[in-house]
Design a protein around this motif. Structure first.
Motif, PDB file in Angstrom:
ATOM      1  N   ARG A  25       0.762  -1.150   0.001  1.00  0.00           N
ATOM      2  CA  ARG A  25       0.030   0.105   0.044  1.00  0.00           C
ATOM      3  C   ARG A  25       0.785   1.259  -0.055  1.00  0.00           C
ATOM      4  O   ARG A  25       0.600   2.249  -0.503  1.00  0.00           O
TER       5      ARG A  25
ATOM      6  N   THR B 113       4.698   1.623  -0.096  1.00  0.00           N
ATOM      7  CA  THR B 113       5.832   1.816  -0.883  1.00  0.00           C
ATOM      8  C   THR B 113       5.666   1.576  -2.381  1.00  0.00           C
ATOM      9  O   THR B 113       6.410   1.775  -3.228  1.00  0.00           O
ATOM     10  N   LEU B 114       4.478   0.769  -2.761  1.00  0.00           N
ATOM     11  CA  LEU B 114       4.113   0.846  -4.099  1.00  0.00           C
ATOM     12  C   LEU B 114       2.877   1.322  -4.556  1.00  0.00           C
ATOM     13  O   LEU B 114       2.135   0.910  -5.426  1.00  0.00           O
ATOM     14  N   SER B 115       2.529   2.564  -3.941  1.00  0.00           N
ATOM     15  CA  SER B 115       1.341   3.303  -4.042  1.00  0.00           C
ATOM     16  C   SER B 115       1.008   3.669  -5.472  1.00  0.00           C
ATOM     17  O   SER B 115      -0.153   3.961  -5.992  1.00  0.00           O
ATOM     18  N   SER B 116       2.158   3.783  -6.323  1.00  0.00           N
ATOM     19  CA  SER B 116       1.904   4.359  -7.717  1.00  0.00           C
ATOM     20  C   SER B 116       1.497   3.323  -8.650  1.00  0.00           C
ATOM     21  O   SER B 116       1.085   3.239  -9.796  1.00  0.00           O
ATOM     22  N   CYS B 117       1.626   1.734  -8.182  1.00  0.00           N
ATOM     23  CA  CYS B 117       1.348   1.045  -9.147  1.00  0.00           C
ATOM     24  C   CYS B 117       0.031   0.037  -8.877  1.00  0.00           C
ATOM     25  O   CYS B 117      -0.761   0.065  -7.783  1.00  0.00           O
ATOM     26  N   GLY B 118      -0.389  -0.270 -10.041  1.00  0.00           N
ATOM     27  CA  GLY B 118      -1.439  -1.267  -9.778  1.00  0.00           C
ATOM     28  C   GLY B 118      -0.853  -2.678  -9.670  1.00  0.00           C
ATOM     29  O   GLY B 118      -0.047  -3.007  -9.983  1.00  0.00           O
TER      30      GLY B 118
ATOM     31  N   ASP C 107       2.008  -3.110 -12.240  1.00  0.00           N
ATOM     32  CA  ASP C 107       2.017  -2.673 -13.899  1.00  0.00           C
ATOM     33  C   ASP C 107       3.372  -1.630 -13.956  1.00  0.00           C
ATOM     34  O   ASP C 107       3.790  -1.948 -15.211  1.00  0.00           O
ATOM     35  N   LEU C 108       4.009  -1.115 -13.082  1.00  0.00           N
ATOM     36  CA  LEU C 108       4.816  -0.060 -13.459  1.00  0.00           C
ATOM     37  C   LEU C 108       5.991  -0.511 -12.950  1.00  0.00           C
ATOM     38  O   LEU C 108       7.064  -0.432 -13.738  1.00  0.00           O
ATOM     39  N   ALA C 109       6.504  -1.207 -11.770  1.00  0.00           N
ATOM     40  CA  ALA C 109       7.593  -1.471 -11.334  1.00  0.00           C
ATOM     41  C   ALA C 109       8.191  -2.918 -11.526  1.00  0.00           C
ATOM     42  O   ALA C 109       9.071  -3.337 -10.863  1.00  0.00           O
TER      43      ALA C 109
END
Lengths: 339, 339
Positions: free
Chosen positions: B165, B167-172, B306-308
């Motif tokens: 939630r 440290t990967l908040s930018s990712c789906g 999706d992004l990382a």
């Protein structure tokens, strides 16, 4: 609707990744955090596109790739770059993705300090100013009451700084040991799997675009040493700079040494160690099958804590969209606390 | 100085770990977050110690281990337990560490809902109410405007919920695949290294205290399935309960099957998969040397974004102080936002 006006400074792989990530995620961010992200300027090393009403992120990427310069952006292109851009537009947050310079820390240092003086928050992927002047820069952010986030400076998409601060906040951190440079890990992995020499493997890696034309920063351990300093300061409270790190690279590793290690069940990896006793980057033997046995361009780190034992994290250490995703997570954490 | 008055409910391994962790870290928390933690009550299944002025955390552990019941705590011992304790003392936060019950979710469910109704924040290590009634319980927290945190319910000391939630908040998040039960991983690792049968290995694990006398919850995959449901709800937004998970345990795995896999470079692991298409716990073949190749009681999870790209995390899935550290991190995150 609240607004966060963003300048993207530096428009190479990471800068373009930022534009793509914002384009992909701004609807989600508006929905979930109630803030509209608006890119009001983007600058490469010699030009920029500036528009107070907002630029189209994918158009920026398209222009840069087709024309080579952001000044070609219709009606918004300018020949301004660097510090001037910070004066030319009203903004709230600087996303700084210029290339790392480990001699002068520029242009990141001046850009960051100027943004702080203007009362703006900064998210960076740059290592230079952090490795050379960590306490000066973070102190300047504090003095100006602004946010300064730099998750992407270490490990690319692999979370390590926010990860340790936020999700291990109850723990004391005793040490961090890991593989913080993807290029050298790729070269060593390939030397191990193919039995090839360092020189040939480096050349192949350059042809694949994994190692740079001038590979010094990676292969001599300089990049990993910068990251070591950043982790020492940010997570272990050690007041250190780049010169405090003992550094040895991988250019002297022979295929014979790798072969000998392999026979005994070991691999040679470029290991960074961050502890109150040691700030060190050097090739080391690690057990095959251990958590240090990661191949390709992956990064990993094992965080030794007082309460939770050892926690290991692993992820892509580089990549345009991947690194940008870490920066966007930093932006979201600023939105959550300040907006 | 602000104060956070805590009730510790459940005083087995995890409850005692909480008391020890608070004792070790309350000075740091006072210093860094400006809040004084005060344990005003601790309850085991049939008694409690209650004192509005605060109890000594290490004395609670000592009393429980020497006398067997918290009621032996001088001047503060009572025969109250459970819901009554929540009425008997003024408090701000319930740390709920009663044993998981996957049939009734009690006593966790009633305790948690009552604390919410009283306007109190709750941090839990319990899986029962989350696996059976995730949306009901989280909705009740929201309706009452209180915080509800449950990092320790999955993976023990291995961060996964806050990790994803925050440290990967930018990712789906596309899927999570991992090893979420340490006991079965220990049994399978040992069968692999020693070539021993399931029955003998289970017995040895019980003698070592790694498997419980009644090992059903672990070896039949029930524990891992609970965690699968919690991750599905909390991180992928899938409205599922325990019955939606397809579960197969490890009790039918033979040493022959493990041997055959080994010959081809594979291991058999109990893998939990959380994705929009699949909620599943089952033994699967994984490549030796892959990130799923973790031995002993370790837990691991690979989060596909999706992004990382793929991010993997690994850590101790159980342990008294280790699990308590995850709960204390939850407490700190509440202190940061509310105090």
């Amino acid at each position: 609707m609240k607004e966060c006006r963003i300048i993207i400074m530096g428009f190479g792989a990471v800068g373009q990744g930022i534009a793509r990530a914002i384009s992909l995620k701004k609807a989600m961010i508006k929905q979930d955090y109630g803030v509209e992200l608006k890119v009001v300027a983007a600058a490469d090393s010699s030009s920029s596109a500036i528009c107070q009403e907002g630029l189209d992120e994918m158009m920026l990427v398209h222009i840069k790739n087709s024309e080579g310069r952001l000044s070609a952006y219709r009606d918004c292109g300018t020949n301004m770059s660097g510090l001037d851009v910070l004066d030319a537009v009203e903004y709230d947050l600087l996303m700084e993705a210029t290339p790392t310079n480990i001699e002068t820390a520029e242009p990141a240092l001046s850009l960051t300090l100027k943004a702080f003086e203007q009362g703006k928050d900064v998210v960076t992927s740059n290592k230079g100013h952090l490795a050379l002047k960590f306490s000066e820069v973070t102190q300047a952010a504090e003095d100006n009451g602004v946010e300064f986030k730099y998750e992407a400076s270490v490990g690319g998409a692999m979370p390590i700084i926010n990860f340790t601060r936020d999700t291990l906040s109850s723990c004391g951190i005793e040490s961090i040991v890991g593989i913080l440079n993807g290029t050298t890990n790729y070269i060593l992995s390939r030397m191990t799997s193919e039995g090839s020499s360092y020189d040939i493997t480096l050349k192949e890696s350059q042809e694949l675009g994994i190692a740079e034309t001038n590979p010094t920063q990676d292969v001599e351990g300089i990049d990993a040493a910068c990251k070591t300093v950043i982790l020492a300061n940010s997570l272990l409270g050690i007041d250190a700079t780049y010169d405090d790190v003992e550094v040895e690279g991988i250019s002297n590793i022979t295929s014979q040494a790798i072969e000998l290690a392999k026979k005994d069940g070991y691999l040679i990896k470029l290991i960074a160690e961050v502890s109150p006793k040691n700030l060190k980057v050097a090739p080391r033997l690690v057990k095959m099958g251990s958590s240090y046995d990661v191949s390709g361009t992956l990064n990993m780190a094992t965080i030794k804590t007082d309460l939770a034992g050892e926690i290991t994290v692993m992820g892509l250490g580089a990549g345009s969209l991947e690194t940008a995703s870490a920066m966007l997570t930093d932006v979201i954490s600023i939105l959550k606390t300040k907006y």
